[in-house]
Design an enzyme around this catalytic site. Structure first.
Site, short mmCIF file in Angstrom:
data_model
loop_
_atom_site.label_atom_id
_atom_site.label_comp_id
_atom_site.label_asym_id
_atom_site.label_seq_id
_atom_site.Cartn_x
_atom_site.Cartn_y
_atom_site.Cartn_z
N LYS A 132 -12.95 -27.80 37.23
CA LYS A 132 -11.51 -27.62 37.53
C LYS A 132 -11.19 -27.40 35.55
CE LYS A 132 -7.51 -29.34 38.83
NZ LYS A 132 -6.54 -30.01 40.31
N LYS A 151 -12.83 -23.80 40.27
CA LYS A 151 -11.53 -23.73 40.15
C LYS A 151 -10.92 -23.80 38.92
CE LYS A 151 -7.64 -26.23 41.37
NZ LYS A 151 -6.74 -27.97 41.78
C1 PBG Z 1 -3.70 -31.65 40.87
C2 PBG Z 1 -5.04 -30.51 42.21
C3 PBG Z 1 -3.89 -28.85 41.58
C4 PBG Z 1 -4.44 -27.77 42.63
C5 PBG Z 1 -5.31 -28.45 42.95
N1 PBG Z 1 -4.99 -29.68 43.17
C6 PBG Z 1 -3.20 -28.33 40.45
C7 PBG Z 1 -3.19 -29.12 39.07
O1 PBG Z 1 -4.29 -29.51 38.97
O2 PBG Z 1 -2.30 -29.26 38.57
C8 PBG Z 1 -3.97 -26.32 41.98
C9 PBG Z 1 -4.16 -25.56 43.67
C10 PBG Z 1 -3.61 -24.01 42.81
O3 PBG Z 1 -3.17 -23.68 42.15
O4 PBG Z 1 -3.81 -23.69 43.97
N2 PBG Z 1 -4.47 -32.55 41.16
#
Ligand code: PBG
Length: 332
Positions: free
Chosen positions: A202, A256
């Site tokens: 991520k 992601k």
């Molecule tokens: C938070 C989380 C995020 C997303 C999924 N879980 C945002 C972040 O890490 O700030 C992003 C998903 C999206 O942008 O659709 N843990």
């Protein structure tokens, strides 16, 4: 003089008719490939549109159940839940994440009551929807997210979700060691068949903005998440993250954001041969919607082409806000 194999070989031959294109198609996209992220909010009968995510709304638990039934009818196998925790229930330590009656747990129970085995429920493990500072974990005086103390809370959060009936625990926090700690606790708690889909690779991405609006953490967050989320410049490091999470007991891994990181998907799939998922995140969704609204592309075609690209790159499935729309298009 003949150069190459032309005209014996003409690649346009198999493209000439639609029956032939169907016969030669290498990749298939089906509703069963889709995971539908849903935002839960307090109250009942509530539907709140999200300005930065046109076409997506937060739903109160009754509306979430209606969406869950819709998913089943469309052949979507899993929904992913994210809460918009009321402001007064957010705190520095994110304790609301451990409340067995929080929005997440109520939504999980309501979906499982309504849909049973017909629908999987994937739940996000991270503290950002519950903290008053919008970070995914506990912070020290300098604002640094403390790894090991955060992992201990995430374990309890995961158990809380599993006890409410979650089928797949999806830690999105990027703390070191959290997959092993959660797996051990699930095993010891008797949740041996609760899966872990790790957000393994991520990235600290600029594509998460609308999501943070949706869960109400955007306005609270100061700074960024670069001390725990990955540098977009790195690919080898993603392979190390995936290797660790698999060794710690992840059943599947996620990359992601999605489309800008298909090279990571392909490398992970080639190296590990495990189920790989990708999250087509909120900013990607918003880009497609903005392009369609501006007349720069045709919405349905953009949706299907991008989702097909994930499958072609090696994904077992895709988390996408377009899930219901795409399932309808595929079924049509
Ligand atoms: C938070 C989380 C995020 C997303 C999924 N879980 C945002 C972040 O890490 O700030 C992003 C998903 C999206 O942008 O659709 N843990």
């Amino acid at each position: 003089m003949t150069i190459g194999n032309y005209p014996a070989t003409r690649l346009r031959r198999t493209r000439a008719a639609s029956w032939s294109r169907a016969l030669h198609r290498e990749t298939a996209l089906s509703p069963a490939d889709l995971i539908w992220p849903l935002f839960v909010t307090a109250g009942s009968g509530v539907e709140e549109p999200i300005a930065s995510l046109p076409g997506v709304a937060r739903w109160s638990v009754d509306g979430i159940v209606a969406r869950a039934r819709e998913a089943v009818a469309l052949g979507i196998p899993v929904v992913a839940l994210f809460p918009n925790t009321p402001r007064e229930r957010r705190s520095a330590d994110g304790a609301e994440a451990l409340n067995p009656d929080n929005l997440m747990c109520r939504a999980i129970r309501a979906i499982k009551d309504a849909c049973g085995e017909a629908l999987g429920v994937l739940t996000d493990v991270a503290l950002d929807p519950y903290t008053s500072h919008g970070q995914d974990g506990l912070v020290d005086a300098a604002g640094y997210v403390i790894n090991d103390a955060t992992v201990a809370v995430l374990v309890d959060q995961a158990l809380n979700q599993a006890e409410a009936g979650a089928d797949i625990i999806a830690p999105s926090d990027m703390m070191d060691g959290r997959i092993g700690a959660i797996r051990r606790a699930l095993e010891m708690g008797g949740h041996v068949n609760v899966q872990i889909m790790s957000y393994a690779a991520k990235y600290a991405s600029a594509f998460y903005g609308p999501f943070r609006d949706a869960v109400g953490s955007g306005g609270l967050l100061k700074g960024d998440k670069k001390t725990y989320q990955m540098d977009p410049a790195n690919a080898e490091e993603a392979l190390r993250e995936v290797a660790l999470d698999l060794a710690e007991g992840a059943d599947s891994v996620m990359v992601k954001p999605g489309l800008p990181y298909l090279d990571i998907v392909q490398r992970v799939k080639a190296r590990f041969a495990v189920p790989v998922f990708a999250y087509q995140v909120s900013g990607e969704y918003a880009m497609i919607e903005a392009a369609a609204a501006a007349g720069a592309g045709e919405r349905d075609a953009l949706v299907l082409e991008t989702l097909m690209a994930f499958k072609r790159a090696g994904c077992s499935g895709i988390l996408t806000y377009h899930a219901a729309h795409a399932a309808r298009l595929i079924g049509a």
